[in-house]
Design a protein around this motif. Structure first.
Motif, PDB file in Angstrom:
ATOM      1  N   PRO A   1       8.514  -6.733  -2.073  1.00 13.58           N
ATOM      2  CA  PRO A   1       9.821  -6.252  -1.305  1.00 13.58           C
ATOM      3  C   PRO A   1      10.264  -7.526  -0.529  1.00 13.58           C
ATOM      4  O   PRO A   1       9.624  -8.493  -0.104  1.00 13.58           O
ATOM      5  CB  PRO A   1       9.315  -5.269  -0.340  1.00 13.58           C
ATOM      6  CG  PRO A   1       8.163  -4.807  -0.925  1.00 13.58           C
ATOM      7  CD  PRO A   1       7.443  -5.733  -1.709  1.00 13.58           C
ATOM      8  N   GLU A   2      11.649  -7.744  -0.689  1.00 16.12           N
ATOM      9  CA  GLU A   2      12.248  -8.738   0.422  1.00 16.12           C
ATOM     10  C   GLU A   2      11.724  -8.917   1.878  1.00 16.12           C
ATOM     11  O   GLU A   2      11.556 -10.103   2.319  1.00 16.12           O
ATOM     12  CB  GLU A   2      13.732  -8.672   0.288  1.00 16.12           C
ATOM     13  CG  GLU A   2      14.609  -9.943   0.577  1.00 16.12           C
ATOM     14  CD  GLU A   2      15.797  -9.703   0.353  1.00 16.12           C
ATOM     15  OE1 GLU A   2      16.679 -10.117   1.260  1.00 16.12           O
ATOM     16  OE2 GLU A   2      16.272  -9.376  -0.685  1.00 16.12           O
ATOM     17  N   ALA A   3      11.325  -7.914   2.255  1.00 17.75           N
ATOM     18  CA  ALA A   3      11.073  -7.956   3.718  1.00 17.75           C
ATOM     19  C   ALA A   3       9.549  -8.346   3.980  1.00 17.75           C
ATOM     20  O   ALA A   3       9.134  -8.562   5.194  1.00 17.75           O
ATOM     21  CB  ALA A   3      11.077  -6.582   4.397  1.00 17.75           C
ATOM     22  N   VAL A   4       8.787  -8.428   2.673  1.00 18.17           N
ATOM     23  CA  VAL A   4       7.405  -8.566   3.016  1.00 18.17           C
ATOM     24  C   VAL A   4       7.268 -10.265   2.715  1.00 18.17           C
ATOM     25  O   VAL A   4       7.519 -10.687   1.744  1.00 18.17           O
ATOM     26  CB  VAL A   4       6.452  -7.885   1.888  1.00 18.17           C
ATOM     27  CG1 VAL A   4       5.119  -8.440   1.744  1.00 18.17           C
ATOM     28  CG2 VAL A   4       6.636  -6.421   2.091  1.00 18.17           C
TER      29      VAL A   4
ATOM     30  N   MET B   1       0.240  -5.821   3.530  1.00 19.31           N
ATOM     31  CA  MET B   1      -1.023  -4.776   4.293  1.00 19.31           C
ATOM     32  C   MET B   1      -0.030  -3.616   4.595  1.00 19.31           C
ATOM     33  O   MET B   1      -0.239  -2.424   4.401  1.00 19.31           O
ATOM     34  CB  MET B   1      -2.065  -5.032   5.021  1.00 19.31           C
ATOM     35  CG  MET B   1      -3.002  -6.141   4.503  1.00 19.31           C
ATOM     36  SD  MET B   1      -4.513  -6.518   5.488  1.00 19.31           S
ATOM     37  CE  MET B   1      -3.795  -7.709   6.556  1.00 19.31           C
ATOM     38  N   LEU B   2       0.633  -3.829   5.547  1.00 23.81           N
ATOM     39  CA  LEU B   2       1.838  -2.600   6.148  1.00 23.81           C
ATOM     40  C   LEU B   2       2.238  -2.138   5.203  1.00 23.81           C
ATOM     41  O   LEU B   2       2.445  -0.815   5.415  1.00 23.81           O
ATOM     42  CB  LEU B   2       2.341  -3.098   7.487  1.00 23.81           C
ATOM     43  CG  LEU B   2       1.450  -3.871   8.438  1.00 23.81           C
ATOM     44  CD1 LEU B   2       2.478  -4.598   9.677  1.00 23.81           C
ATOM     45  CD2 LEU B   2       0.644  -2.865   9.168  1.00 23.81           C
TER      46      LEU B   2
ATOM     47  N   GLY C   1      -4.578   6.885   0.066  1.00 26.79           N
ATOM     48  CA  GLY C   1      -5.728   5.988  -0.005  1.00 26.79           C
ATOM     49  C   GLY C   1      -5.429   4.436   0.521  1.00 26.79           C
ATOM     50  O   GLY C   1      -6.371   3.939   1.064  1.00 26.79           O
ATOM     51  N   TYR C   2      -4.099   4.279   0.471  1.00 27.49           N
ATOM     52  CA  TYR C   2      -3.634   2.928   0.916  1.00 27.49           C
ATOM     53  C   TYR C   2      -3.741   2.811   2.344  1.00 27.49           C
ATOM     54  O   TYR C   2      -4.485   1.938   3.038  1.00 27.49           O
ATOM     55  CB  TYR C   2      -2.310   2.393   0.437  1.00 27.49           C
ATOM     56  CG  TYR C   2      -2.490   2.109  -1.077  1.00 27.49           C
ATOM     57  CD1 TYR C   2      -2.613   0.764  -1.510  1.00 27.49           C
ATOM     58  CD2 TYR C   2      -2.246   3.148  -2.113  1.00 27.49           C
ATOM     59  CE1 TYR C   2      -2.567   0.367  -2.740  1.00 27.49           C
ATOM     60  CE2 TYR C   2      -1.930   2.559  -3.321  1.00 27.49           C
ATOM     61  CZ  TYR C   2      -2.378   1.295  -3.771  1.00 27.49           C
ATOM     62  OH  TYR C   2      -2.345   1.122  -5.249  1.00 27.49           O
TER      63      TYR C   2
ATOM     64  N   ASP D   1      -7.312  -0.699   9.232  1.00 24.05           N
ATOM     65  CA  ASP D   1      -7.917  -1.679  10.300  1.00 24.05           C
ATOM     66  C   ASP D   1      -7.754  -3.195   9.736  1.00 24.05           C
ATOM     67  O   ASP D   1      -8.653  -3.540   9.142  1.00 24.05           O
ATOM     68  CB  ASP D   1      -9.390  -1.512  10.618  1.00 24.05           C
ATOM     69  CG  ASP D   1      -9.783  -2.530  11.952  1.00 24.05           C
ATOM     70  OD1 ASP D   1      -8.849  -3.282  12.418  1.00 24.05           O
ATOM     71  OD2 ASP D   1     -10.775  -2.212  12.357  1.00 24.05           O
ATOM     72  N   PRO D   2      -6.438  -3.488   9.632  1.00 20.11           N
ATOM     73  CA  PRO D   2      -6.253  -4.816   8.908  1.00 20.11           C
ATOM     74  C   PRO D   2      -6.793  -5.934   9.528  1.00 20.11           C
ATOM     75  O   PRO D   2      -7.216  -6.901   8.884  1.00 20.11           O
ATOM     76  CB  PRO D   2      -4.605  -4.925   9.279  1.00 20.11           C
ATOM     77  CG  PRO D   2      -4.323  -3.810   9.673  1.00 20.11           C
ATOM     78  CD  PRO D   2      -5.415  -2.937  10.169  1.00 20.11           C
TER      79      PRO D   2
END
Length: 83
Positions: free
Chosen positions: A23-26, A33-34, A42-43, A49-50
């Motif tokens: 995604p463009e925002a990532v 991760m978010l 599941g994700y 806990d990143p």
């Protein structure tokens, strides 16, 4: 981008690897991760806990705030122990 999951991350997400359209925002490993956390339970559980999760971009360890936008592959794995 190819995304790889190792150990309990693979178990919790239910997949070892997948191809995603970034995604463009990532922009960073933390952003990814978010974003992944929002996909399903599941994700969400895998990335609860990143701070515990290690990241590699194109097979090089990187910090969570590193730019991953040009990476072809990102891997997530738990801390490793030596012996």
């Amino acid at each position: 981008m190819k995304v790889l999951y190792f150990a309990w991350l693979r178990e919790r997400t239910g997949t070892a690897e997948e191809q995603i359209e970034l995604p463009e925002a990532v922009k960073t490993g933390m952003d990814l991760m978010l974003w992944l956390k929002q996909r399903d339970e599941g994700y969400d559980y895998a990335f609860e806990d990143p701070d515990l999760i290690r990241i590699a971009a194109d097979q090089e360890h990187v910090e969570a705030d590193a730019d991953i936008t040009q990476a072809r592959e990102v891997a997530f794995f738990p801390p490793m122990t030596g012996g």
